[in-house]
Design an enzyme around this catalytic site. Structure first.
Site, short mmCIF file in Angstrom:
data_model
loop_
_atom_site.label_atom_id
_atom_site.label_comp_id
_atom_site.label_asym_id
_atom_site.label_seq_id
_atom_site.Cartn_x
_atom_site.Cartn_y
_atom_site.Cartn_z
N SER A 82 -3.15 -3.74 0.31
CA SER A 82 -1.91 -4.34 0.81
C SER A 82 -2.14 -5.82 1.11
O SER A 82 -3.13 -6.18 1.73
CB SER A 82 -1.50 -3.61 2.10
OG SER A 82 -0.42 -4.28 2.71
N GLN B 1 -6.64 -1.01 5.22
CA GLN B 1 -7.25 -1.61 6.42
C GLN B 1 -8.72 -1.99 6.19
O GLN B 1 -9.39 -2.42 7.14
CB GLN B 1 -7.17 -0.64 7.60
CG GLN B 1 -5.75 -0.29 8.03
CD GLN B 1 -5.04 -1.42 8.77
OE1 GLN B 1 -5.63 -2.44 9.14
NE2 GLN B 1 -3.75 -1.25 8.98
N THR C 225 9.57 -6.91 -12.76
CA THR C 225 8.95 -8.24 -12.87
C THR C 225 7.94 -8.44 -11.74
O THR C 225 8.27 -8.23 -10.57
CB THR C 225 10.04 -9.33 -12.79
OG1 THR C 225 11.01 -9.05 -13.79
CG2 THR C 225 9.46 -10.72 -12.98
N CYS D 77 4.65 2.14 12.07
CA CYS D 77 5.65 3.01 11.43
C CYS D 77 6.12 4.10 12.38
O CYS D 77 7.20 4.63 12.22
CB CYS D 77 5.07 3.69 10.21
SG CYS D 77 4.16 2.59 9.19
N ALA E 279 0.82 -1.22 0.00
CA ALA E 279 0.00 0.00 0.00
C ALA E 279 0.85 1.26 0.00
O ALA E 279 0.42 2.30 -0.52
CB ALA E 279 -0.95 -0.01 1.19
N THR E 280 2.05 1.20 0.56
CA THR E 280 2.91 2.40 0.53
C THR E 280 3.19 2.79 -0.91
O THR E 280 3.04 3.96 -1.30
CB THR E 280 4.24 2.13 1.28
OG1 THR E 280 3.93 1.82 2.64
CG2 THR E 280 5.17 3.32 1.22
N HIS F 203 -0.36 -7.90 3.13
CA HIS F 203 -0.12 -8.42 4.48
C HIS F 203 -1.12 -7.92 5.51
O HIS F 203 -1.02 -8.24 6.69
CB HIS F 203 1.32 -8.15 4.93
CG HIS F 203 1.65 -6.73 5.24
ND1 HIS F 203 1.80 -6.28 6.53
CD2 HIS F 203 1.87 -5.66 4.46
CE1 HIS F 203 2.11 -4.98 6.51
NE2 HIS F 203 2.16 -4.60 5.26
C1 LIG Z 1 -3.83 2.57 6.28
C2 LIG Z 1 -2.50 2.07 5.82
N1 LIG Z 1 -1.99 2.51 4.67
C3 LIG Z 1 -0.81 2.09 4.20
C4 LIG Z 1 -0.06 1.18 4.89
C5 LIG Z 1 1.26 0.70 4.33
O1 LIG Z 1 1.08 -0.58 3.80
P1 LIG Z 1 2.30 -1.49 3.31
O2 LIG Z 1 2.94 -2.03 4.53
O3 LIG Z 1 1.64 -2.54 2.46
O4 LIG Z 1 3.20 -0.63 2.50
C6 LIG Z 1 -0.55 0.68 6.10
C7 LIG Z 1 0.26 -0.26 6.91
O5 LIG Z 1 0.65 0.00 8.01
C8 LIG Z 1 -1.80 1.13 6.57
O6 LIG Z 1 -2.31 0.69 7.72
#
Ligand SMILES: Cc1ncc(COP(=O)(O)O)c(C=O)c1O
Length: 504
Positions: free
Chosen positions: A242, A222, A282, A376, A114-115, A244
């Site tokens: 995301s 989420q 890839t 984070c 997601a980042t 995970h």
């Molecule tokens: C709302 C939200 N956005 C983005 C992320 C980042 O996701 P990823 O770890 O897949 O980069 C997280 C993860 O902590 C999240 O909770």
């Protein structure tokens, strides 16, 4: 391979053992146990931090294994069967992701998580339309990767509006409407908040954006797989996913990018032009297959998971709040009770325990893996910016804990957590020292760095009216904040504020 599969079977079997207390309880249970020559296993605390990450669902692992071993072709190789096998697995995964959110598979681009999806959506759209549009709207309570992407764009000359949120964590739709400008290219608002679990009114936001012809991106890391999301019903143009967070593998995610009306964006990376030119590199077939399987399992189990998690969340909240006074629920309490309409997401519970330092409580609850907020920012000394944005005062923000309930959380685990929480909150509160007739003196943690060794020194100073300069209570070097809190508590003080000294 057989061995691995047998391990999966054992894992599945283990799920049936309600609570598996031997794995989870007592200080002794945390010691390392020698198992055999050179082999060591640790009995670990029970896991209540599913917003940080979720365990891999064994069904997801099953689907990935062949692509880790046997089908190793590059999915972009066009000239042989190895490539075709991997490509067809990757396309099936794309379909599974698309199906979960009501999208067309051609609108799904695989990313690393997601980042990356958030970076791509925000920077990509802003930069593509920059000749005509230079304004973006987001909220103050987004994930760091959204806020940092916006800050980055500000440095490039874009204007960003950071919408405030109300006390319950939700935005005011009227404020969103007022913030829209003729040159707004993008509104980026998350679906479910990762710290306080509140769900924004996504359909209403989508409606406002589409009527004003502004693209709408939502960070749904989420939310996807936990509550129903439909990109067409909700008028979403871009969505971040995301792996995970939905019992899939780490290191994979996806971005949904609408085709009609078409959303264009500037890619972040240059390369072989994979993923329709929007994400060169890839595609990691096993991870993509895992993400697809995680989406399919979530789609099948969403209703069941949702009800179970809602009931467990209700159990945890009710027990804690009836047993302990002065507990504040952060976010929207109304939105935490089980409903059948998927209006809320109950699995993220954020509670502030007045008069208790959150870090000390986390240390005391060492048999349970919990956190005080986002993974984070959990190393930071600052209180959570999300809690500050909803108006939580600094003391309460420092006393908050996030409880994450997920697909594999059991009733026994919830009860154990509740029991330990009640016991330690009461104990820590009793330990507070109240000098007769006056308030507990505030303490300041001052940190300094040594230029010689590069170490950080922590000092706890007592600030009282009769000791304005501050009497040094404890001086230690290389201490994390938790330990300072703990030492302060042992001496009957509560750490109130943090003061940073510039390096000497
Ligand atoms: C709302 C939200 N956005 C983005 C992320 C980042 O996701 P990823 O770890 O897949 O980069 C997280 C993860 O902590 C999240 O909770």
């Amino acid at each position: 391979m057989l061995l691995l599969l047998r391990r999966v079977a054992t894992l599945r079997g283990a799920r049936g053992l309600a609570g598996a207390p031997a794995r989870r309880l007592s200080g002794a249970a945390r010691r390392h146990e020698k198992k055999g020559l050179g082999e060591e296993s640790t009995l670990r605390p029970l896991y209540m931090d599913v917003q940080a990450t979720t365990p891999l669902d064994p069904r997801v692992l099953d689907s990935m294994l062949p692509y880790l071993m046997h089908y190793y072709g590059n999915p972009h190789s066009r000239t042989h069967a190895y490539g075709w096998e991997s490509e067809s697995a990757m396309e099936r995964a794309r379909q599974q992701v698309a199906s979960l959110i009501g999208a067309d598979p051609r609108e799904i681009i695989f990313t690393s998580g997601a980042t990356e999806s958030n970076n791509l959506a925000i920077k990509g759209v802003a930069r593509f339309y920059k000749s005509r549009k230079k304004h973006i709207i987001t909220t103050q309570t987004e994930h760091k990767c959204v806020l940092d992407s916006c800050r980055y764009l500000e440095a490039e000359g874009f204007r960003v509006t950071y919408l405030p949120v109300k006390r319950n964590g939700l935005i005011d739709l009227k404020e969103l409407e007022d913030a829209l400008q003729p040159d707004t290219s993008l509104v980026s608002i998350m679906t479910v908040n990762n710290e306080i679990g509140v769900k924004q009114p996504i359909s209403d936001i989508g409606q406002i954006c589409s009527s004003r012809k502004v693209f709408f991106h939502t960070d749904a890391a989420q939310a996807v797989g936990k509550i129903p999301m439909d990109v067409n019903d909700m008028k979403i143009d871009l969505m971040s996913i995301s792996g995970h967070k939905i019992y899939g593998p780490k290191g994979v995610g996806a971005i949904y990018i609408r085709r009609r009306p078409r959303v264009r964006l500037e890619p972040l990376q240059s390369g072989g032009g994979q993923e329709r030119g929007m994400r060169s590199g890839t595609v990691p077939t096993p991870l993509a297959v895992g993400l697809g399987a995680a989406c399919e399992v979530s789609q099948q189990e969403m209703e069941y998971d949702y009800k179970r998690i809602s009931v467990l969340a209700d159990r945890l909240i009710t027990k804690i709040m009836t047993e302990i006074p002065d507990v504040v629920m952060n976010g929207d309490p109304e939105h935490h009770y089980p409903d059948t309409l998927f209006l809320n997401y109950a699995g993220c519970i954020n509670l502030s325990f007045a008069y208790v330092e959150g870090e000390s409580l986390l240390m005391a609850l060492k048999d349970v893996a919990l956190s005080s907020g986002s993974a984070c920012t959990s190393a930071s000394l600052e209180p959570s910016y999300v809690l500050r944005a909803i108006g939580t005062d600094e003391d309460l923000a420092h006393s908050s804990i996030r409880f994450g309930i997920g697909r594999f959380t059991t009733e026994e685990e919830v009860d154990y957590t509740v029991q330990k929480c009640i016991q330690h909150v009461k104990r820590l509160r009793e330990m507070r020292f109240e000098p007769p007739g006056q308030q507990n003196p505030p303490l300041t943690l001052a940190t300094t760095s040594s230029q010689v060794t590069g170490s950080t020194y922590g000092t706890i100073i007592e600030n009282t009216p009769w000791n304005p300069g501050g009497r040094v209570l404890i001086r230690y070097c290389l201490l994390p904040r938790q330990l300072l809190n703990y030492l302060a508590l042992q001496r009957g003080y509560m750490l109130r504020s943090v003061r940073r000294h510039p390096p000497r």
